[in-house]
Design a protein around this motif. Structure first.
Motif, mmCIF file in Angstrom:
data_model
loop_
_atom_site.group_PDB
_atom_site.id
_atom_site.type_symbol
_atom_site.label_atom_id
_atom_site.label_comp_id
_atom_site.label_asym_id
_atom_site.label_seq_id
_atom_site.Cartn_x
_atom_site.Cartn_y
_atom_site.Cartn_z
ATOM 1 N N ILE A 14 0.843 -1.203 0.000
ATOM 2 C CA ILE A 14 0.000 0.000 0.000
ATOM 3 C C ILE A 14 0.872 1.245 0.000
ATOM 4 C CG2 ILE A 14 -1.667 1.335 1.335
ATOM 5 C CD1 ILE A 14 -2.816 -1.294 2.335
ATOM 6 N N ARG A 15 1.902 1.264 0.840
ATOM 7 C CA ARG A 15 2.783 2.433 0.894
ATOM 8 C C ARG A 15 3.517 2.633 -0.426
ATOM 9 N NH1 ARG A 15 3.943 0.314 6.137
ATOM 10 N NH2 ARG A 15 5.866 -0.619 5.329
ATOM 11 N N ALA A 16 3.966 1.549 -1.044
ATOM 12 C CA ALA A 16 4.674 1.665 -2.319
ATOM 13 C C ALA A 16 3.753 2.211 -3.409
ATOM 14 C CB ALA A 16 5.228 0.310 -2.725
ATOM 15 N N ALA A 17 2.494 1.747 -3.428
ATOM 16 C CA ALA A 17 1.547 2.225 -4.441
ATOM 17 C C ALA A 17 1.253 3.706 -4.261
ATOM 18 C CB ALA A 17 0.263 1.411 -4.366
ATOM 19 N N ARG A 18 1.117 4.145 -3.014
ATOM 20 C CA ARG A 18 0.845 5.566 -2.761
ATOM 21 C C ARG A 18 2.012 6.435 -3.200
ATOM 22 N NH1 ARG A 18 -1.410 4.344 3.267
ATOM 23 N NH2 ARG A 18 -3.565 3.800 2.714
ATOM 24 N N LYS A 19 3.231 5.996 -2.904
ATOM 25 C CA LYS A 19 4.404 6.776 -3.310
ATOM 26 C C LYS A 19 4.537 6.806 -4.829
ATOM 27 C CE LYS A 19 7.018 5.959 0.940
ATOM 28 N NZ LYS A 19 8.180 5.275 1.544
ATOM 29 N N ALA A 20 4.194 5.703 -5.481
ATOM 30 C CA ALA A 20 4.269 5.681 -6.943
ATOM 31 C C ALA A 20 3.278 6.663 -7.550
ATOM 32 C CB ALA A 20 4.012 4.268 -7.460
ATOM 33 N N ARG A 21 2.076 6.759 -6.958
ATOM 34 C CA ARG A 21 1.094 7.704 -7.485
ATOM 35 C C ARG A 21 1.569 9.143 -7.355
ATOM 36 N NH1 ARG A 21 -2.681 4.190 -5.056
ATOM 37 N NH2 ARG A 21 -2.802 5.510 -3.203
ATOM 38 N N GLN A 22 2.338 9.417 -6.317
ATOM 39 C CA GLN A 22 2.850 10.774 -6.104
ATOM 40 C C GLN A 22 4.270 10.936 -6.636
ATOM 41 O OE1 GLN A 22 0.722 12.819 -5.387
ATOM 42 N NE2 GLN A 22 -0.872 11.525 -4.498
ATOM 43 N N ALA A 23 4.777 9.951 -7.391
ATOM 44 C CA ALA A 23 6.115 10.000 -7.995
ATOM 45 C C ALA A 23 7.195 10.185 -6.948
ATOM 46 C CB ALA A 23 6.192 11.112 -9.046
ATOM 47 N N LEU A 24 7.084 9.426 -5.867
ATOM 48 C CA LEU A 24 8.093 9.437 -4.820
ATOM 49 C C LEU A 24 8.657 8.033 -4.661
ATOM 50 C CD1 LEU A 24 6.462 11.649 -2.037
ATOM 51 C CD2 LEU A 24 8.480 12.213 -3.390
ATOM 52 N N GLY A 25 9.975 7.921 -4.652
ATOM 53 C CA GLY A 25 10.623 6.632 -4.456
ATOM 54 C C GLY A 25 11.786 6.769 -3.503
ATOM 55 N N ARG A 26 12.091 5.702 -2.801
ATOM 56 C CA ARG A 26 13.165 5.758 -1.813
ATOM 57 C C ARG A 26 14.446 5.167 -2.397
ATOM 58 N NH1 ARG A 26 13.384 7.141 3.179
ATOM 59 N NH2 ARG A 26 11.118 7.268 3.318
ATOM 60 N N SER A 27 15.528 5.931 -2.260
ATOM 61 C CA SER A 27 16.847 5.476 -2.677
ATOM 62 C C SER A 27 17.831 5.779 -1.561
ATOM 63 C CB SER A 27 17.257 6.164 -3.990
ATOM 64 O OG SER A 27 17.237 7.573 -3.837
ATOM 65 N N ARG A 28 19.113 5.677 -1.840
ATOM 66 C CA ARG A 28 20.110 5.894 -0.785
ATOM 67 C C ARG A 28 20.002 7.279 -0.175
ATOM 68 N NH1 ARG A 28 25.779 3.310 -3.078
ATOM 69 N NH2 ARG A 28 25.078 1.131 -3.202
ATOM 70 N N GLY A 29 19.638 8.254 -0.987
ATOM 71 C CA GLY A 29 19.555 9.623 -0.484
ATOM 72 C C GLY A 29 18.230 9.970 0.147
ATOM 73 N N GLY A 30 17.330 9.006 0.264
ATOM 74 C CA GLY A 30 16.009 9.287 0.814
ATOM 75 C C GLY A 30 14.964 9.320 -0.280
ATOM 76 N N LEU A 31 13.880 10.051 -0.056
ATOM 77 C CA LEU A 31 12.810 10.143 -1.041
ATOM 78 C C LEU A 31 13.257 11.001 -2.224
ATOM 79 C CD1 LEU A 31 9.628 10.611 1.170
ATOM 80 C CD2 LEU A 31 10.339 8.574 -0.073
ATOM 81 N N THR A 32 13.008 10.499 -3.430
ATOM 82 C CA THR A 32 13.404 11.213 -4.640
ATOM 83 C C THR A 32 12.321 11.090 -5.703
ATOM 84 O OG1 THR A 32 14.580 9.248 -5.430
ATOM 85 C CG2 THR A 32 15.887 10.923 -4.293
ATOM 86 N N THR A 33 12.351 12.018 -6.642
ATOM 87 C CA THR A 33 11.481 12.002 -7.817
ATOM 88 C C THR A 33 12.359 12.070 -9.056
ATOM 89 O OG1 THR A 33 9.607 13.058 -6.714
ATOM 90 C CG2 THR A 33 9.710 13.270 -9.096
ATOM 91 N N LYS A 34 12.055 11.251 -10.042
ATOM 92 C CA LYS A 34 12.825 11.260 -11.286
ATOM 93 C C LYS A 34 12.019 11.994 -12.365
ATOM 94 C CE LYS A 34 15.556 7.884 -12.433
ATOM 95 N NZ LYS A 34 16.138 6.601 -12.920
ATOM 96 N N VAL A 35 12.672 12.944 -13.012
ATOM 97 C CA VAL A 35 12.058 13.722 -14.092
ATOM 98 C C VAL A 35 12.620 13.219 -15.412
ATOM 99 C CG1 VAL A 35 11.720 16.018 -15.076
ATOM 100 C CG2 VAL A 35 11.837 15.730 -12.587
ATOM 101 N N HIS A 36 11.756 12.717 -16.278
ATOM 102 C CA HIS A 36 12.144 12.245 -17.602
ATOM 103 C C HIS A 36 11.742 13.310 -18.617
ATOM 104 C CE1 HIS A 36 12.542 8.050 -16.011
ATOM 105 N NE2 HIS A 36 11.615 8.507 -15.179
ATOM 106 N N LEU A 37 12.663 13.656 -19.501
ATOM 107 C CA LEU A 37 12.407 14.702 -20.488
ATOM 108 C C LEU A 37 12.734 14.232 -21.891
ATOM 109 C CD1 LEU A 37 13.774 18.134 -19.183
ATOM 110 C CD2 LEU A 37 11.416 17.322 -19.199
ATOM 111 N N ALA A 38 11.966 14.761 -22.837
ATOM 112 C CA ALA A 38 12.333 14.745 -24.249
ATOM 113 C C ALA A 38 12.412 16.198 -24.683
ATOM 114 C CB ALA A 38 11.300 13.985 -25.079
ATOM 115 N N VAL A 39 13.549 16.608 -25.232
ATOM 116 C CA VAL A 39 13.736 17.996 -25.637
ATOM 117 C C VAL A 39 14.077 18.059 -27.114
ATOM 118 C CG1 VAL A 39 14.560 18.583 -23.319
ATOM 119 C CG2 VAL A 39 16.216 18.067 -25.115
#
Length: 299
Positions: A128-153
């Motif tokens: 449940i916690r993982a699904a909620r974080k995925a909906r808000q684009a939050l994931g846990r890594s070594r540095g704590g909670l992070t969001t990844k921004v993907h771009l096409a320019v």
């Protein structure tokens, strides 16, 4: 929140004159706004990551300004503004259709956690916690909670497609979503432009599925082959096939996406995520991208 300014704090009058006619107009109901522009400029001129409560008093109550910002995000107003400037540039041939893709990881401030919990309550607690974080684009890594921004320019380093994921998501899994997000309507008639001439990507996008997708759509792929893939191909001998085509000269232009990330991270609310909701953070990215498009000088 985002700073939409050439200097610090506010939009330039030239930039405001370009987008003001495209914003929803007030219907005359309710208490009049302190801002002579009807509160619209206050909803756009969000500061460089400062709390909403620090918005200048001349724009009226910060709660009202935030509600308007959120409402326009929900109805797609910010996306329409960005689309408007993209259509304008494409109509005069300024959009360069050699597209570069990449991602960057942005730290999430502690205030970004704890969004209101919605959705199904079934399953184990960690799911449940993982699904909620995925909906808000939050994931846990070594540095704590992070969001990844993907771009096409495009070839000038201006955003064409924006995708948010938790920080621990693999780049290749979002490539289809990034590619499908490229869509610039025609200024007159005809189908929207959705197909780049060439796609530049680093080794993270080196997969057979991605290369086949680009080949089917008639897009030239300039993606270096990973070392393990090359070794596996050679080990299989003639059945491993030929190495994928790779234009080293064209690949040098991939750095435009890195420069775009550097420009976006000049906005504090992009470099560090303060927003609890992923939709609000993405709206800030769209607004910052709009600023980059408006600042691009004519050639």
């Amino acid at each position: 929140m985002i700073d939409l300014v050439a200097g610090r704090g506010e939009l330039t009058d030239t930039a405001w004159e370009r987008i003001a006619p495209l914003l929803p107009q007030m219907d005359g109901r309710g208490r009049p706004w302190r801002d002579p522009t009807g509160g619209q400029r206050g909803a756009v001129e969000t500061r460089t990551g400062a709390p909403w409560r620090d918005l200048p008093e001349r724009y009226g109550p910060w709660q009202t300004v935030y509600e308007r910002f959120a409402r326009w995000e929900a109805v797609g107003t910010w996306a329409k503004l960005l689309e408007h400037v993209q259509v304008r540039d494409d109509a005069v041939g300024r959009v360069e259709w050699t597209v570069a893709v990449d991602s960057t990881i942005n730290r999430a401030h502690q205030h970004a956690a704890g969004a209101r919990k919605k959705g199904p309550q079934t399953g184990t607690n960690w799911k449940i916690r993982a699904a909620r974080k995925a909906r808000q684009a939050l994931g846990r890594s070594r540095g704590g909670l992070t969001t990844k921004v993907h771009l096409a320019v495009d070839g000038r380093g201006l955003p064409l497609s924006i995708v948010l994921t938790p920080g621990n998501v693999n780049d290749a899994t979002t490539f289809v979503q990034i590619l499908n997000g490229i869509r610039i309507p025609r200024a007159t008639t005809g189908r929207p432009r959705t197909t780049p001439d060439r796609v530049l990507g680093d080794k993270a996008y080196s997969s057979r599925a991605i290369r086949h997708l680009l080949r089917r759509r008639g897009i030239v792929a300039t993606i270096p082959e990973r070392r393990d893939q090359a070794a596996n191909r050679r080990r299989r001998g003639t059945s491993g096939g030929r190495p994928p085509a790779f234009d080293r000269t064209a690949y040098r232009d991939r750095n435009v996406v890195e420069r775009c990330f550097a420009r976006l991270k000049q906005f504090r609310a992009i470099a560090i995520r303060f927003d609890k909701l992923g939709d609000r953070y993405r709206a800030g990215l769209v607004l910052a991208s709009l600023v980059l498009w408006l600042r691009e000088p004519a050639r």
